[in-house]
Design a protein around this motif. Structure first.
Motif, PDB file in Angstrom:
ATOM      1  N   ASN A 112      15.673 -22.022   0.928  1.00 49.32           N
ATOM      2  CA  ASN A 112      14.347 -21.460   0.696  1.00 49.32           C
ATOM      3  C   ASN A 112      13.227 -22.446   1.030  1.00 49.32           C
ATOM      4  OD1 ASN A 112      12.384 -19.541  -0.586  1.00 49.32           O
ATOM      5  ND2 ASN A 112      12.195 -21.242  -2.023  1.00 49.32           N
ATOM      6  N   SER A 113      13.499 -23.730   0.924  1.00 51.69           N
ATOM      7  CA  SER A 113      12.453 -24.734   1.110  1.00 51.69           C
ATOM      8  C   SER A 113      12.007 -24.898   2.552  1.00 51.69           C
ATOM      9  CB  SER A 113      12.943 -26.095   0.608  1.00 51.69           C
ATOM     10  OG  SER A 113      13.412 -26.035  -0.709  1.00 51.69           O
ATOM     11  N   TYR A 114      12.816 -24.487   3.512  1.00 49.17           N
ATOM     12  CA  TYR A 114      12.568 -24.854   4.898  1.00 49.17           C
ATOM     13  C   TYR A 114      11.626 -23.916   5.637  1.00 49.17           C
ATOM     14  CZ  TYR A 114      16.733 -27.763   4.135  1.00 49.17           C
ATOM     15  OH  TYR A 114      17.639 -28.667   3.644  1.00 49.17           O
ATOM     16  N   ARG A 115      11.362 -22.731   5.088  1.00 46.92           N
ATOM     17  CA  ARG A 115      10.531 -21.762   5.797  1.00 46.92           C
ATOM     18  C   ARG A 115       9.658 -20.999   4.800  1.00 46.92           C
ATOM     19  NH1 ARG A 115      15.600 -21.854   7.022  1.00 46.92           N
ATOM     20  NH2 ARG A 115      16.270 -22.589   9.099  1.00 46.92           N
ATOM     21  N   ASN A 116       8.455 -20.730   5.209  1.00 48.87           N
ATOM     22  CA  ASN A 116       7.595 -19.845   4.426  1.00 48.87           C
ATOM     23  C   ASN A 116       8.341 -18.541   4.141  1.00 48.87           C
ATOM     24  OD1 ASN A 116       5.735 -17.374   4.753  1.00 48.87           O
ATOM     25  ND2 ASN A 116       4.290 -18.971   4.180  1.00 48.87           N
ATOM     26  N   PRO A 117       8.308 -18.036   2.904  1.00 43.52           N
ATOM     27  CA  PRO A 117       9.090 -16.840   2.591  1.00 43.52           C
ATOM     28  C   PRO A 117       8.744 -15.626   3.453  1.00 43.52           C
ATOM     29  CG  PRO A 117       8.363 -17.926   0.574  1.00 43.52           C
ATOM     30  CD  PRO A 117       7.667 -18.611   1.698  1.00 43.52           C
ATOM     31  N   ASP A 118       7.470 -15.442   3.761  1.00 43.52           N
ATOM     32  CA  ASP A 118       7.094 -14.318   4.616  1.00 43.52           C
ATOM     33  C   ASP A 118       7.661 -14.495   6.019  1.00 43.52           C
ATOM     34  OD1 ASP A 118       4.694 -12.553   3.186  1.00 43.52           O
ATOM     35  OD2 ASP A 118       4.845 -14.597   2.438  1.00 43.52           O
ATOM     36  N   LEU A 119       7.643 -15.726   6.522  1.00 43.82           N
ATOM     37  CA  LEU A 119       8.230 -16.000   7.829  1.00 43.82           C
ATOM     38  C   LEU A 119       9.728 -15.730   7.805  1.00 43.82           C
ATOM     39  CD1 LEU A 119       8.284 -17.139  10.701  1.00 43.82           C
ATOM     40  CD2 LEU A 119       8.461 -19.429   9.693  1.00 43.82           C
ATOM     41  N   LEU A 120      10.421 -16.203   6.783  1.00 41.58           N
ATOM     42  CA  LEU A 120      11.856 -15.966   6.688  1.00 41.58           C
ATOM     43  C   LEU A 120      12.165 -14.474   6.684  1.00 41.58           C
ATOM     44  CD1 LEU A 120      14.727 -17.036   6.347  1.00 41.58           C
ATOM     45  CD2 LEU A 120      14.343 -17.020   3.871  1.00 41.58           C
ATOM     46  N   ALA A 121      11.387 -13.701   5.944  1.00 35.50           N
ATOM     47  CA  ALA A 121      11.595 -12.258   5.908  1.00 35.50           C
ATOM     48  C   ALA A 121      11.424 -11.641   7.282  1.00 35.50           C
ATOM     49  CB  ALA A 121      10.637 -11.612   4.914  1.00 35.50           C
ATOM     50  N   GLY A 125      10.765 -33.910   6.526  1.00 31.63           N
ATOM     51  CA  GLY A 125       9.451 -33.947   5.916  1.00 31.63           C
ATOM     52  C   GLY A 125       9.165 -32.894   4.872  1.00 31.63           C
ATOM     53  N   TYR A 126      10.215 -32.365   4.242  1.00 31.15           N
ATOM     54  CA  TYR A 126      10.020 -31.420   3.142  1.00 31.15           C
ATOM     55  C   TYR A 126      10.036 -32.182   1.812  1.00 31.15           C
ATOM     56  CZ  TYR A 126      11.281 -27.815   6.561  1.00 31.15           C
ATOM     57  OH  TYR A 126      11.334 -27.008   7.660  1.00 31.15           O
ATOM     58  N   GLU A 127       9.294 -31.668   0.848  1.00 29.44           N
ATOM     59  CA  GLU A 127       9.296 -32.278  -0.481  1.00 29.44           C
ATOM     60  C   GLU A 127      10.559 -31.866  -1.220  1.00 29.44           C
ATOM     61  OE1 GLU A 127       6.684 -32.321  -4.634  1.00 29.44           O
ATOM     62  OE2 GLU A 127       5.825 -31.459  -2.797  1.00 29.44           O
ATOM     63  N   PHE A 128      11.367 -32.843  -1.622  1.00 26.62           N
ATOM     64  CA  PHE A 128      12.648 -32.545  -2.259  1.00 26.62           C
ATOM     65  C   PHE A 128      12.462 -32.007  -3.674  1.00 26.62           C
ATOM     66  CE2 PHE A 128      16.783 -34.099  -4.172  1.00 26.62           C
ATOM     67  CZ  PHE A 128      17.569 -33.144  -3.542  1.00 26.62           C
ATOM     68  N   GLY A 129      11.541 -32.580  -4.423  1.00 28.45           N
ATOM     69  CA  GLY A 129      11.299 -32.103  -5.779  1.00 28.45           C
ATOM     70  C   GLY A 129      12.492 -32.337  -6.681  1.00 28.45           C
ATOM     71  N   THR A 130      12.710 -31.398  -7.580  1.00 25.93           N
ATOM     72  CA  THR A 130      13.817 -31.459  -8.534  1.00 25.93           C
ATOM     73  C   THR A 130      14.573 -30.143  -8.481  1.00 25.93           C
ATOM     74  OG1 THR A 130      12.563 -30.469 -10.357  1.00 25.93           O
ATOM     75  CG2 THR A 130      12.367 -32.873 -10.066  1.00 25.93           C
ATOM     76  N   PRO A 131      15.791 -30.088  -9.029  1.00 24.80           N
ATOM     77  CA  PRO A 131      16.479 -28.795  -9.087  1.00 24.80           C
ATOM     78  C   PRO A 131      15.611 -27.713  -9.738  1.00 24.80           C
ATOM     79  CG  PRO A 131      18.000 -30.545  -9.654  1.00 24.80           C
ATOM     80  CD  PRO A 131      16.649 -31.190  -9.529  1.00 24.80           C
ATOM     81  N   GLY A 132      14.891 -28.079 -10.769  1.00 18.31           N
ATOM     82  CA  GLY A 132      14.046 -27.109 -11.451  1.00 18.31           C
ATOM     83  C   GLY A 132      12.924 -26.567 -10.578  1.00 18.31           C
TER      84      GLY A 132
END
Length: 260
Positions: free
Chosen positions: A80-89, A120-127
């Protein structure tokens, strides 16, 4: 018993191979009779040489849509992190049309830190990644609903993951297929938790959500009956490049056919 038919999938892992070898593996998988061919959504190999050959997920799915004629295709799973959700759809809607309605939209929260760091994506946390997935799902379904032309069918959504409090809640709300990890006991326990979430959100997940499991390291004689009794109906065998040995997948196809 589940209302879903027994199905066999092969995950063609797009690593350590030339594309000609990947294309050949996909066509062989279709020829032996599997129901679904998956790839995965990473940018680097997950095993073997960490900087070995590797190819991108969704451009590959567009090619598979043209190269195959019968099998369903999809990612196990898109990050989910790699593409804008609307673009993925919209990508999914396009591949749905190219394939004449054979796409499964697999999606998950993401986990492979190297992909995030190198691209270059922000990894963040599992949450935070799970929260992002929860936020993305309504956007994906809304975008699919307004695309012109509309998808050829209600594109099945597969969500992978086993987090009992958050991920399974997202599965209960949005998924048609749940891809799980673990043995019979794990599947049984988490499947019951999924159904509890389903009751909370008003969906009959016991019947509406197909259970998917990975069986790469096992023969049908070892695990098939137990997993099927626990509700699994989609069984996936992962194969690695460059050879893409489909021997075990052939065994699972034979087991499927013997149940019919």
């Amino acid at each position: 018993m589940s209302e879903h038919p027994l199905r066999i999938a092969v995950q063609i892992q797009p690593q350590h191979a030339d594309y000609a070898q990947i294309r050949d593996a996909v066509l062989r998988a279709e020829e032996i009779g599997v129901d679904v061919v998956f790839n995965w959504d990473h940018f680097f190999p997950l095993s073997g040489d960490p900087d070995g050959k590797h190819f991108e997920c969704w451009t590959m799915l567009g090619a598979w849509a043209e190269q195959t004629s019968r099998v369903e295709i999809g990612a196990l799973v898109s990050c989910n992190s790699y593409r804008n959700p609307d673009l993925l759809a919209d990508m999914a809607r396009t591949v749905d049309h190219i394939s004449d309605g054979r796409l499964i939209l697999g999606i998950g929260a993401g986990w492979f830190e190297k992909d995030y760091d190198r691209f270059g994506y922000e990894f963040g946390t599992p949450g935070t990644r799970i929260a992002d997935l929860a936020e993305a799902m309504p956007r994906i379904t809304k975008r699919l609903a307004v695309g012109n032309p509309a998808p050829t069918r209600d594109i099945p959504i597969l969500i992978g993951g086993g987090g009992e409090k958050k991920t399974l809640r997202i599965v209960a709300e949005h998924a048609d297929i749940w891809h799980s990890f673990g043995d019979v006991e794990t599947l049984t326990r988490k499947s019951a938790i999924l159904d509890e979430h389903g009751a909370a959100v008003g969906r009959d997940t016991a019947n509406l959500v197909e259970r998917s499991v990975e069986v790469s390291r096992h023969t049908p004689a070892e695990v098939a009956d137990g997993l099927a009794a626990a509700g699994a109906t989609l069984f996936t065998i992962g194969v690695n490049g460059p050879d893409y040995d489909l021997t075990r997948a052939t065994e699972w196809v034979a087991w499927r056919d013997a149940q019919r």
